[in-house]
Design a protein around this motif. Structure first.
Motif, PDB file in Angstrom:
ATOM      1  N   GLU A 257       0.826  -1.212   0.000  1.00  0.00           N
ATOM      2  CA  GLU A 257       0.000   0.000   0.000  1.00  0.00           C
ATOM      3  C   GLU A 257       0.859   1.260   0.000  1.00  0.00           C
ATOM      4  OE1 GLU A 257      -2.701   2.012   3.379  1.00  0.00           O
ATOM      5  OE2 GLU A 257      -3.526   0.165   2.568  1.00  0.00           O
TER       6      GLU A 257
ATOM      7  N   ILE B 133       1.446   4.868   1.247  1.00  0.00           N
ATOM      8  CA  ILE B 133       1.077   5.480   2.515  1.00  0.00           C
ATOM      9  C   ILE B 133       0.572   6.901   2.277  1.00  0.00           C
ATOM     10  CG2 ILE B 133       1.888   6.119   4.815  1.00  0.00           C
ATOM     11  CD1 ILE B 133       1.801   3.094   4.200  1.00  0.00           C
TER      12      ILE B 133
ATOM     13  N   LEU C 260       1.767  -3.626  10.710  1.00  0.00           N
ATOM     14  CA  LEU C 260       2.886  -2.935  10.060  1.00  0.00           C
ATOM     15  C   LEU C 260       3.823  -3.888   9.326  1.00  0.00           C
ATOM     16  CD1 LEU C 260       3.897  -0.372  12.852  1.00  0.00           C
ATOM     17  CD2 LEU C 260       2.518   0.052  10.811  1.00  0.00           C
TER      18      LEU C 260
ATOM     19  N   TYR D 174       1.516  -3.309   4.348  1.00  0.00           N
ATOM     20  CA  TYR D 174       2.228  -2.115   4.826  1.00  0.00           C
ATOM     21  C   TYR D 174       3.746  -2.267   4.736  1.00  0.00           C
ATOM     22  CZ  TYR D 174      -2.263  -0.455   6.474  1.00  0.00           C
ATOM     23  OH  TYR D 174      -3.568  -0.032   6.534  1.00  0.00           O
TER      24      TYR D 174
ATOM     25  N   SER E  41      -0.883   3.492   8.825  1.00  0.00           N
ATOM     26  CA  SER E  41      -0.210   4.504   8.011  1.00  0.00           C
ATOM     27  C   SER E  41       0.281   5.658   8.866  1.00  0.00           C
ATOM     28  CB  SER E  41      -1.149   5.012   6.916  1.00  0.00           C
ATOM     29  OG  SER E  41      -2.323   5.560   7.480  1.00  0.00           O
TER      30      SER E  41
END
Length: 238
Positions: A16, A18, A129, A134, A221
């Protein structure tokens, strides 16, 4: 596990990007809009007293704010945007949080997580995370098992009496220069559970805090942006 790895290699799972904004339903930074104002009712509705009024204007302490939306329900002139409230740097040294968090950090950052008495909501978001979405390691940031190997401790939860000493000992075991991040409304603001004999309050009551991450809980994020800010701050201290 093999199915997940296969999906990654086939491009079915993408890391993804951020962003500082979320979905339209996200309760982010408070903004004032046109309409009938009832700020007194909004301040009264806030369960953690994060909402105050100064010179007729609303002032929000985002370190305490739960983003529960009660102030918005009480006052028609307020609404939540879907914009993230970025990490607040509390020291005199100001870390620059770039919108492009993929910018070079200059060095790695080693983090020790300490749960000082959380409900585990922040911890669950923190666990995301390291997943393929992520992918925290792409920024050169990693969690370590010992505070002696850490540049920073990332504290979640309001500090309880039982863990006050553990927090102090963890901080003292870290090598200089050392950073402390208060992650979430409990750690940053300390007002979530009120005042009781079992609670010491926010992290800054026990050890100096360098960066606070608002939210209950913060989005992954927001944590990544704060960690990148911490890496920048650490680079300036070295």
């Amino acid at each position: 596990m093999l199915d997940m790895l296969e999906a990654i290699f086939k491009g079915k799972i993408a890391t993804e990007e951020i962003h500082t904004t979320g979905s339209k339903r996200m309760r982010g930074q408070l903004i004032t809009k046109q309409g009938e104002s009832n700020l007194e009712a909004a301040a009264k509705a806030c369960p953690v007293r994060a909402f105050t009024i100064e010179n007729g204007s609303p002032v929000i302490d985002y370190k305490k704010c739960l983003f529960c939306g009660r102030c918005v329900e009480a006052c028609a002139s307020l609404q939540h945007s879907n914009k993230e409230v970025l990490a607040e740097v509390l020291t005199d040294v100001q870390a620059i949080v770039s919108e492009n968090v993929k910018a070079s950090l200059g060095r790695s950052l080693h983090v020790r997580h300490l749960d000082a008495g959380s409900c585990n909501a922040c911890d669950f978001e923190m666990g995301a995370l390291s997943n393929p979405i992520y992918d925290l390691h792409r920024y050169g940031i990693a969690f370590v098992a010992s505070p002696r190997h850490a540049d920073m401790i990332m504290v979640t939860g309001v500090v309880t009496r039982n863990l006050e000493q553990a927090l102090q000992m963890t901080y003292e075991a870290m090598p200089e220069p050392r950073l402390v991040m208060a992650c979430g409304a409990c750690a940053a603001g300390g007002a979530t559970y009120g005042d009781t004999y079992a609670i010491c309050g926010r992290v800054s009551n026990i050890v100096p805090v360098d960066i606070a991450v608002p939210g209950c809980p913060p989005r992954p994020s927001a944590m990544i942006i704060a960690l990148c800010a911490a890496a920048d701050l650490l680079k300036k201290r070295l």
